[in-house]
Design a protein around this motif. Structure first.
Motif, PDB file in Angstrom:
ATOM      1  N   UNK A  65       0.805  -1.168   0.002  1.00  0.00           N
ATOM      2  CA  UNK A  65       0.087  -0.071   0.114  1.00  0.00           C
ATOM      3  C   UNK A  65       0.918   1.185  -0.106  1.00  0.00           C
ATOM      4  N   UNK A  66       2.178   1.240   0.415  1.00  0.00           N
ATOM      5  CA  UNK A  66       3.012   2.228   0.428  1.00  0.00           C
ATOM      6  C   UNK A  66       4.374   1.690   0.244  1.00  0.00           C
ATOM      7  N   UNK A  67       5.293   2.345  -0.413  1.00  0.00           N
ATOM      8  CA  UNK A  67       6.901   1.996  -0.542  1.00  0.00           C
ATOM      9  C   UNK A  67       7.689   3.081  -0.827  1.00  0.00           C
ATOM     10  N   UNK A  68       8.898   2.770  -0.378  1.00  0.00           N
ATOM     11  CA  UNK A  68      10.008   3.949  -0.491  1.00  0.00           C
ATOM     12  C   UNK A  68      10.771   3.615  -1.942  1.00  0.00           C
ATOM     13  N   UNK A  69      10.967   4.750  -2.588  1.00  0.00           N
ATOM     14  CA  UNK A  69      11.523   4.919  -3.736  1.00  0.00           C
ATOM     15  C   UNK A  69      12.706   6.022  -3.790  1.00  0.00           C
ATOM     16  N   UNK A  74      14.221  11.294  -2.781  1.00  0.00           N
ATOM     17  CA  UNK A  74      13.382  10.023  -2.138  1.00  0.00           C
ATOM     18  C   UNK A  74      12.379  10.324  -1.437  1.00  0.00           C
ATOM     19  N   UNK A  75      11.406   9.602  -1.628  1.00  0.00           N
ATOM     20  CA  UNK A  75       9.941   9.607  -1.089  1.00  0.00           C
ATOM     21  C   UNK A  75       9.205   8.430  -0.919  1.00  0.00           C
ATOM     22  N   UNK A  76       8.062   8.640  -0.295  1.00  0.00           N
ATOM     23  CA  UNK A  76       7.134   7.247  -0.096  1.00  0.00           C
ATOM     24  C   UNK A  76       5.890   7.407  -1.179  1.00  0.00           C
ATOM     25  N   UNK A  77       5.336   6.481  -1.883  1.00  0.00           N
ATOM     26  CA  UNK A  77       4.489   6.478  -2.664  1.00  0.00           C
ATOM     27  C   UNK A  77       3.457   5.587  -2.196  1.00  0.00           C
ATOM     28  N   UNK A  80      -0.962   7.032  -5.457  1.00  0.00           N
ATOM     29  CA  UNK A  80       0.047   7.861  -6.024  1.00  0.00           C
ATOM     30  C   UNK A  80       0.152   9.126  -5.870  1.00  0.00           C
ATOM     31  N   UNK A  81       0.083   9.357  -4.456  1.00  0.00           N
ATOM     32  CA  UNK A  81       0.473  10.498  -3.743  1.00  0.00           C
ATOM     33  C   UNK A  81       1.879  10.264  -3.308  1.00  0.00           C
ATOM     34  N   UNK A  82       2.422  11.435  -3.258  1.00  0.00           N
ATOM     35  CA  UNK A  82       4.014  11.297  -2.835  1.00  0.00           C
ATOM     36  C   UNK A  82       4.076  12.014  -1.493  1.00  0.00           C
TER      37      UNK A  82
END
Length: 302
Positions: free
Chosen positions: A228-232, A239-242, A246-248
Motif C-alpha cells: 500500500x506504500x513503498x519507499x523509492x 527520495x519519497x514514499x508512494x 500515487x500521492x508522494x
C-alpha cells in the motif's frame, strides 16, 4: 519552500489565464485574520509572505500560489467540561433530563462564548500550476487540504477543471510487483520502507529501515498481502514514499539538487525563493514524468 509532499491534478482544459489576471482574481479572495466569532478563515496569501505583495510568483512559466488557513483552537476537553456543568445545573434546578437537541444547543452556546478568547493557529498551503505540462502540483499529504486549496482557487476563478491523476495500472498491483520481483522501475531504486496490507482480514505490516528484498518480506507477499506504500529513490537525487493513490509523501531533495539553487548566489529572500522554485519545478517535471511512466502512464479519460 521546497515541497515535502505531492498531490497531482490533471488540468482537463487548457490553462489560458495570465499571471496578471490570476493575481487580480486571487487578491479578491485574500486572507483576512479571524474575527472574534470566526472559527476559521481561509484565503490567498503572497507566496513570498512578507517579502512580496503579489499573490502569484512566476518562474519559467510555472505559477506558484499560496493559501493561508487560520483557525481558532478550542480544546475538546474544555467544551466537554463546561457542557457537563451546564447539563448538571439544569438537572439539579429543574429535575429533568437534558435531551440531545438541547445538549447540542448548549454546546453551540459554549463554543460561541469561547471563540473570542481562543488562540489561533495558522498554516500555509502551497501549490504550483504547470500550464505546459497540464498539471497542478499541491504540497499536501492530505487529500482534503489539497481539495480545500483547489476549491478556493475554483471559487476565485469561477471555474477550474482538474481531476486527481489516475494511473493506467492499479497502484497496489504495480507496487506489489516491484517488491515481488525485487526490482524498481526504470530510473528508480527501492528504498528501505514498505507498508503491506491484507485484503481479507485487514492486517497491516510496516517495515522501516529494512532490506525490501529480504525473505521475511517476501513471505508476507506469499501470504496474500499487497503493497500500500513503498519507499523509492529516483536517480539518487529524490527520495519519497508512494502510496496507493500515487500521492508522494516525505519528499526529500538531496543536496545535489538544492546546491543548484545556491549556485545562483541569491542575495535576498525573493531571489532565494525564485531560485529554489525554478530548480524544484524543473526536477519535479522529470520526476513526475518518470513516476507516471512507472505506473503505465495515465488512464484515458472519457
Amino acid at each position: 519552500m521546497w515541497f515535502k509532499n505531492l498531490r497531482l491534478y490533471r488540468l482537463t482544459e487548457q490553462w489560458t489565464i495570465s499571471a496578471e489576471e490570476l493575481n487580480e482574481k486571487l487578491a479578491e479572495f485574500c486572507f483576512n485574520p479571524c474575527g472574534n466569532l470566526d472559527p476559521m478563515r481561509y484565503g490567498f496569501e503572497p507566496p513570498l509572505g512578507r517579502h512580496g505583495s503579489e499573490f502569484v510568483h512566476v518562474t519559467n512559466g510555472y505559477i506558484m500560489v499560496c493559501a493561508k488557513k487560520q483557525e481558532k483552537i478550542l480544546p475538546g476537553g474544555v467544551i466537554k467540561e463546561q457542557l457537563e456543568e451546564k447539563v448538571q445545573a439544569i438537572k439539579d434546578a429543574e429535575s429533568r433530563p437534558v435531551g440531545r437537541k438541547e445538549r447540542d444547543t448548549l454546546k453551540d452556546e459554549i463554543i460561541f462564548s469561547l471563540l473570542p478568547r481562543a488562540f489561533t493557529r495558522s498554516s500555509l498551503d502551497y501549490a504550483y500550476i504547470a500550464p505546459q505540462e497540464g498539471l497542478i502540483v499541491v504540497n499536501s499529504s492530505s487529500a482534503k487540504r489539497a481539495e480545500d486549496l483547489l476549491s478556493k482557487l475554483r471559487e476565485a476563478l469561477g471555474s477550474l477543471r482538474c481531476l486527481p491523476i489516475a494511473p493506467k495500472n492499479i497502484p497496489t498491483q504495480v507496487m506489489t510487483h516491484w517488491l515481488r520481483e525485487s526490482e524498481a522501475p526504470h530510473q528508480f531504486a527501492l528504498g528501505e520502507e514498505v507498508e503491506l496490507q491484507a485484503a481479507k482480514d485487514g492486517r497491516v505490516v510496516r517495515c522501516k529501515k529494512q532490506d525490501l528484498t529480504a525473505s521475511e518480506i517476501r513471505n508476507h507477499l506469499e501470504s496474500g498481502m499487497h503493497v500500500s506504500k513503498i519507499a523509492l529513490v529516483w536517480k539518487e537525487s529524490i527520495s519519497c514514499i508512494i502510496d496507493d493513490q500515487v500521492a508522494v509523501k516525505r519528499l526529500k531533495f538531496e543536496d545535489v539538487i538544492s546546491d543548484k539553487a545556491n549556485e545562483r548566489n541569491p542575495e535576498s529572500k525573493a531571489e532565494q525563493f525564485d531560485a529554489d522554485f525554478a530548480i524544484m519545478a524543473m526536477e519535479l517535471k522529470n520526476f513526475i514524468t518518470a513516476l507516471l511512466a512507472a505506473f503505465g502512464g495515465e488512464a484515458e479519460r472519457e
